[in-house]
Design a protein around this motif. Structure first.
Motif, PDB file in Angstrom:
ATOM      1  N   LYS A  13       0.807  -1.224   0.000  1.00  0.00           N
ATOM      2  CA  LYS A  13       0.000   0.000   0.000  1.00  0.00           C
ATOM      3  C   LYS A  13       0.840   1.275   0.000  1.00  0.00           C
ATOM      4  CE  LYS A  13      -4.015  -2.214   2.025  1.00  0.00           C
ATOM      5  NZ  LYS A  13      -4.894  -2.293   3.192  1.00  0.00           N
ATOM      6  N   VAL A  16       2.211   1.664  -3.572  1.00  0.00           N
ATOM      7  CA  VAL A  16       1.187   2.081  -4.538  1.00  0.00           C
ATOM      8  C   VAL A  16       0.850   3.554  -4.325  1.00  0.00           C
ATOM      9  CG1 VAL A  16      -1.213   1.738  -5.249  1.00  0.00           C
ATOM     10  CG2 VAL A  16       0.249  -0.242  -4.823  1.00  0.00           C
ATOM     11  N   ALA A  17       0.709   3.973  -3.076  1.00  0.00           N
ATOM     12  CA  ALA A  17       0.408   5.375  -2.780  1.00  0.00           C
ATOM     13  C   ALA A  17       1.524   6.286  -3.273  1.00  0.00           C
ATOM     14  CB  ALA A  17       0.186   5.574  -1.278  1.00  0.00           C
ATOM     15  N   SER A  18       2.776   5.858  -3.133  1.00  0.00           N
ATOM     16  CA  SER A  18       3.884   6.707  -3.594  1.00  0.00           C
ATOM     17  C   SER A  18       3.878   6.845  -5.116  1.00  0.00           C
ATOM     18  CB  SER A  18       5.229   6.164  -3.113  1.00  0.00           C
ATOM     19  OG  SER A  18       5.550   4.954  -3.761  1.00  0.00           O
ATOM     20  N   PHE A  20       1.063   6.731  -6.993  1.00  0.00           N
ATOM     21  CA  PHE A  20      -0.090   7.578  -7.300  1.00  0.00           C
ATOM     22  C   PHE A  20       0.140   9.041  -6.923  1.00  0.00           C
ATOM     23  CE2 PHE A  20      -3.343   3.882  -7.063  1.00  0.00           C
ATOM     24  CZ  PHE A  20      -2.958   3.483  -8.334  1.00  0.00           C
ATOM     25  N   LYS A  21       1.028   9.296  -5.957  1.00  0.00           N
ATOM     26  CA  LYS A  21       1.304  10.665  -5.525  1.00  0.00           C
ATOM     27  C   LYS A  21       2.542  11.250  -6.189  1.00  0.00           C
ATOM     28  CE  LYS A  21       1.455  10.881  -1.057  1.00  0.00           C
ATOM     29  NZ  LYS A  21       1.461  10.707   0.391  1.00  0.00           N
ATOM     30  N   MET A  25       2.753  11.266 -12.081  1.00  0.00           N
ATOM     31  CA  MET A  25       1.304  11.029 -12.032  1.00  0.00           C
ATOM     32  C   MET A  25       0.562  12.357 -11.948  1.00  0.00           C
ATOM     33  SD  MET A  25      -1.266   8.972 -12.082  1.00  0.00           S
ATOM     34  CE  MET A  25      -0.744   7.332 -11.666  1.00  0.00           C
ATOM     35  N   VAL A  71      -2.415  16.679  -4.749  1.00  0.00           N
ATOM     36  CA  VAL A  71      -1.982  15.449  -4.092  1.00  0.00           C
ATOM     37  C   VAL A  71      -2.753  15.333  -2.781  1.00  0.00           C
ATOM     38  CG1 VAL A  71      -0.042  14.234  -3.057  1.00  0.00           C
ATOM     39  CG2 VAL A  71       0.300  15.581  -5.131  1.00  0.00           C
ATOM     40  N   ASN A  74      -3.412   9.612  -0.095  1.00  0.00           N
ATOM     41  CA  ASN A  74      -2.956   8.367  -0.706  1.00  0.00           C
ATOM     42  C   ASN A  74      -2.924   8.380  -2.221  1.00  0.00           C
ATOM     43  OD1 ASN A  74      -2.596   6.851   1.738  1.00  0.00           O
ATOM     44  ND2 ASN A  74      -4.814   6.881   1.932  1.00  0.00           N
ATOM     45  N   THR A  75      -3.309   9.468  -2.831  1.00  0.00           N
ATOM     46  CA  THR A  75      -3.362   9.523  -4.289  1.00  0.00           C
ATOM     47  C   THR A  75      -3.314  10.976  -4.746  1.00  0.00           C
ATOM     48  OG1 THR A  75      -4.532   8.650  -6.217  1.00  0.00           O
ATOM     49  CG2 THR A  75      -5.896   9.595  -4.481  1.00  0.00           C
ATOM     50  N   ALA A  76      -3.343  11.161  -6.038  1.00  0.00           N
ATOM     51  CA  ALA A  76      -3.452  12.500  -6.622  1.00  0.00           C
ATOM     52  C   ALA A  76      -4.704  12.513  -7.485  1.00  0.00           C
ATOM     53  CB  ALA A  76      -2.223  12.817  -7.457  1.00  0.00           C
ATOM     54  N   VAL A  77      -5.308  13.677  -7.639  1.00  0.00           N
ATOM     55  CA  VAL A  77      -6.511  13.805  -8.452  1.00  0.00           C
ATOM     56  C   VAL A  77      -6.387  15.013  -9.372  1.00  0.00           C
ATOM     57  CG1 VAL A  77      -8.079  12.701  -6.806  1.00  0.00           C
ATOM     58  CG2 VAL A  77      -7.690  15.150  -6.667  1.00  0.00           C
TER      59      VAL A  77
END
Length: 101
Positions: A13, A16-18, A20-21, A25, A71, A74-77
């Motif tokens: 986890k 994966v978070a790193s 996505f951030k 990305m 950011v 746990n993710t970026a949008v």
């Protein structure tokens, strides 16, 4: 036929978070959101100035469509959302919702 097992699989986890951030990305999300927001902004500006007869100087809330990438934990949008007179444009012309479908 023999069954093939893969054993126990656990997702990393934090790894994966790193991803996505990460900067790449965020750049990809921004490169998707920015053209959409800029096109909506241009369309809104044209609508407000020509159809509603409001001068550019009288538009208080700018930009009418804000866009970019953020950011989170746990993710970026990537995002595009409506401000000020952009709401009138969105109601009349569906600039953003038309581009999202």
């Amino acid at each position: 036929m023999a069954k093939q097992g893969f054993g126990k699989f656990e997702v990393d986890k934090p790894g994966v978070a790193s991803i996505f951030k990460s900067g790449p990305m965020v750049s990809v999300l921004k490169s998707i959101a920015d053209p959409i927001g800029e096109a909506c902004e241009a369309e809104a500006l044209e609508f407000v100035t020509e159809e509603m007869h409001v001068s550019e100087e009288d538009i208080e809330v700018r930009p009418m469509y804000r866009h970019g990438a953020d950011v989170l934990d746990n993710t970026a949008v990537g995002y595009v959302f409506v401000n000020g007179l952009g709401k009138v444009n969105e109601t009349a012309n569906h600039s953003l919702s038309r581009r999202n479908h």
